[in-house]
Design a protein around this motif. Structure first.
Motif, PDB file in Angstrom:
ATOM      1  N   THR A  29     -15.274 -40.522  -5.434  1.00 51.28           N
ATOM      2  CA  THR A  29     -15.693 -39.490  -6.370  1.00 51.28           C
ATOM      3  C   THR A  29     -14.464 -38.722  -6.836  1.00 51.28           C
ATOM      4  N   ALA A  30     -14.623 -38.032  -7.930  1.00 50.09           N
ATOM      5  CA  ALA A  30     -13.530 -37.250  -8.486  1.00 50.09           C
ATOM      6  C   ALA A  30     -13.740 -35.763  -8.264  1.00 50.09           C
ATOM      7  N   LEU A  31     -14.539 -35.398  -7.260  1.00 48.32           N
ATOM      8  CA  LEU A  31     -14.812 -33.999  -6.994  1.00 48.32           C
ATOM      9  C   LEU A  31     -13.704 -33.406  -6.140  1.00 48.32           C
ATOM     10  N   SER A  32     -13.335 -32.197  -6.448  1.00 48.35           N
ATOM     11  CA  SER A  32     -12.370 -31.479  -5.629  1.00 48.35           C
ATOM     12  C   SER A  32     -12.790 -30.010  -5.595  1.00 48.35           C
ATOM     13  N   ALA A  33     -13.629 -29.684  -4.631  1.00 47.36           N
ATOM     14  CA  ALA A  33     -14.137 -28.324  -4.520  1.00 47.36           C
ATOM     15  C   ALA A  33     -13.145 -27.471  -3.754  1.00 47.36           C
ATOM     16  N   THR A  34     -12.878 -26.270  -4.253  1.00 47.97           N
ATOM     17  CA  THR A  34     -11.989 -25.345  -3.574  1.00 47.97           C
ATOM     18  C   THR A  34     -12.746 -24.197  -2.932  1.00 47.97           C
ATOM     19  N   GLY A  35     -13.987 -23.994  -3.321  1.00 49.88           N
ATOM     20  CA  GLY A  35     -14.759 -22.892  -2.785  1.00 49.88           C
ATOM     21  C   GLY A  35     -14.777 -21.679  -3.699  1.00 49.88           C
ATOM     22  N   TYR A  36     -14.008 -21.711  -4.765  1.00 49.37           N
ATOM     23  CA  TYR A  36     -13.939 -20.571  -5.677  1.00 49.37           C
ATOM     24  C   TYR A  36     -14.442 -20.937  -7.071  1.00 49.37           C
ATOM     25  N   GLU A  37     -15.325 -21.923  -7.165  1.00 51.90           N
ATOM     26  CA  GLU A  37     -15.783 -22.372  -8.474  1.00 51.90           C
ATOM     27  C   GLU A  37     -16.624 -21.315  -9.184  1.00 51.90           C
ATOM     28  N   GLU A  38     -17.346 -20.493  -8.422  1.00 50.69           N
ATOM     29  CA  GLU A  38     -18.219 -19.491  -9.036  1.00 50.69           C
ATOM     30  C   GLU A  38     -17.432 -18.385  -9.725  1.00 50.69           C
ATOM     31  N   THR A  39     -16.207 -18.153  -9.289  1.00 52.00           N
ATOM     32  CA  THR A  39     -15.409 -17.060  -9.848  1.00 52.00           C
ATOM     33  C   THR A  39     -14.285 -17.565 -10.736  1.00 52.00           C
ATOM     34  N   GLY A  40     -14.431 -18.739 -11.284  1.00 55.57           N
ATOM     35  CA  GLY A  40     -13.429 -19.258 -12.197  1.00 55.57           C
ATOM     36  C   GLY A  40     -12.226 -19.874 -11.509  1.00 55.57           C
ATOM     37  N   GLY A  41     -12.357 -20.281 -10.269  1.00 57.35           N
ATOM     38  CA  GLY A  41     -11.266 -20.928  -9.557  1.00 57.35           C
ATOM     39  C   GLY A  41     -10.332 -19.975  -8.858  1.00 57.35           C
ATOM     40  N   GLU A  42     -10.601 -18.677  -8.909  1.00 59.85           N
ATOM     41  CA  GLU A  42      -9.759 -17.695  -8.244  1.00 59.85           C
ATOM     42  C   GLU A  42     -10.568 -16.952  -7.200  1.00 59.85           C
ATOM     43  N   MET A  43      -9.876 -16.458  -6.188  1.00 58.87           N
ATOM     44  CA  MET A  43     -10.559 -15.699  -5.152  1.00 58.87           C
ATOM     45  C   MET A  43     -11.010 -14.354  -5.724  1.00 58.87           C
ATOM     46  N   TRP A  44     -12.246 -13.952  -5.430  1.00 58.63           N
ATOM     47  CA  TRP A  44     -12.786 -12.700  -5.946  1.00 58.63           C
ATOM     48  C   TRP A  44     -12.388 -11.577  -5.017  1.00 58.63           C
ATOM     49  N   ASP A  45     -11.458 -10.773  -5.435  1.00 60.77           N
ATOM     50  CA  ASP A  45     -10.962  -9.644  -4.660  1.00 60.77           C
ATOM     51  C   ASP A  45     -10.651  -8.511  -5.627  1.00 60.77           C
ATOM     52  N   PRO A  46     -11.677  -7.776  -6.091  1.00 61.75           N
ATOM     53  CA  PRO A  46     -11.434  -6.766  -7.123  1.00 61.75           C
ATOM     54  C   PRO A  46     -10.561  -5.601  -6.657  1.00 61.75           C
ATOM     55  N   GLY A  48      -8.092  -5.883  -4.393  1.00 56.71           N
ATOM     56  CA  GLY A  48      -6.789  -6.362  -3.977  1.00 56.71           C
ATOM     57  C   GLY A  48      -6.507  -6.169  -2.502  1.00 56.71           C
ATOM     58  N   LEU A  49      -7.552  -6.200  -1.677  1.00 59.07           N
ATOM     59  CA  LEU A  49      -7.367  -5.977  -0.249  1.00 59.07           C
ATOM     60  C   LEU A  49      -6.695  -7.153   0.441  1.00 59.07           C
ATOM     61  N   TYR A  50      -6.764  -8.315  -0.157  1.00 63.66           N
ATOM     62  CA  TYR A  50      -6.153  -9.495   0.446  1.00 63.66           C
ATOM     63  C   TYR A  50      -4.629  -9.408   0.408  1.00 63.66           C
ATOM     64  N   ASN A  51      -4.101  -8.672  -0.531  1.00 69.57           N
ATOM     65  CA  ASN A  51      -2.650  -8.584  -0.696  1.00 69.57           C
ATOM     66  C   ASN A  51      -2.054  -7.358  -0.021  1.00 69.57           C
ATOM     67  N   LEU A  52      -2.790  -6.688   0.861  1.00 71.34           N
ATOM     68  CA  LEU A  52      -2.270  -5.489   1.503  1.00 71.34           C
ATOM     69  C   LEU A  52      -1.176  -5.795   2.510  1.00 71.34           C
ATOM     70  N   GLU A  53      -1.130  -7.024   3.012  1.00 70.79           N
ATOM     71  CA  GLU A  53      -0.064  -7.346   3.954  1.00 70.79           C
ATOM     72  C   GLU A  53       1.304  -7.363   3.281  1.00 70.79           C
ATOM     73  N   ASP A  54       1.330  -7.421   1.955  1.00 72.72           N
ATOM     74  CA  ASP A  54       2.602  -7.354   1.239  1.00 72.72           C
ATOM     75  C   ASP A  54       3.240  -5.975   1.346  1.00 72.72           C
ATOM     76  N   ALA A  55       2.444  -4.961   1.696  1.00 72.32           N
ATOM     77  CA  ALA A  55       2.969  -3.605   1.843  1.00 72.32           C
ATOM     78  C   ALA A  55       3.431  -3.344   3.277  1.00 72.32           C
ATOM     79  N   ALA A  56       3.752  -4.404   4.015  1.00 68.60           N
ATOM     80  CA  ALA A  56       4.141  -4.246   5.418  1.00 68.60           C
ATOM     81  C   ALA A  56       5.452  -3.482   5.573  1.00 68.60           C
ATOM     82  N   ASP A  57       6.310  -3.540   4.563  1.00 71.64           N
ATOM     83  CA  ASP A  57       7.553  -2.794   4.676  1.00 71.64           C
ATOM     84  C   ASP A  57       7.328  -1.294   4.537  1.00 71.64           C
ATOM     85  N   THR A  58       6.313  -0.908   3.771  1.00 70.64           N
ATOM     86  CA  THR A  58       6.009   0.508   3.605  1.00 70.64           C
ATOM     87  C   THR A  58       5.171   1.038   4.760  1.00 70.64           C
ATOM     88  N   PHE A  59       4.156   0.255   5.145  1.00 75.43           N
ATOM     89  CA  PHE A  59       3.259   0.646   6.227  1.00 75.43           C
ATOM     90  C   PHE A  59       3.249  -0.448   7.296  1.00 75.43           C
TER      91      PHE A  59
END
Length: 85
Positions: A29-46, A48-59
């Motif tokens: 088959t030619a299917l390749s599901a990523t799990g984010y098909e409902e949100t346009g192929g991107e993770m739904w994080d309005p 931005g809590l997933y990217n809070l680890e980038d502030a590790a230098d500040t906090f």
């Protein structure tokens, strides 16, 4: 007696072909599901809590790593499914 032996022979032949190996190859088959098909192929994080680890230098040590967030989401999802049943 002849009808019984004929029926028995037909039943044995039919059951033997049921367990014979198949000559048809596996289908692809030619299917390749990523799990984010409902949100346009991107993770739904309005928020931005997933990217809070980038502030590790500040906090430092204030926000969890992304692996912990993914594992916690899976755990809470499973607990919600268990609670629903």
């Amino acid at each position: 007696m002849a009808k019984l032996s004929l029926a028995l022979a037909a039943a044995l032949a039919a059951s033997a072909t049921a367990f014979a190996p198949s000559t048809v190859g596996p289908s692809t088959t030619a299917l390749s599901a990523t799990g984010y098909e409902e949100t346009g192929g991107e993770m739904w994080d309005p928020l931005g809590l997933y990217n809070l680890e980038d502030a590790a230098d500040t906090f430092p040590n204030m926000f969890p790593k992304s692996q912990f967030i993914e594992e916690a989401e899976i755990k809470h999802g499973r607990m919600a499914m268990l609670g629903w049943t």
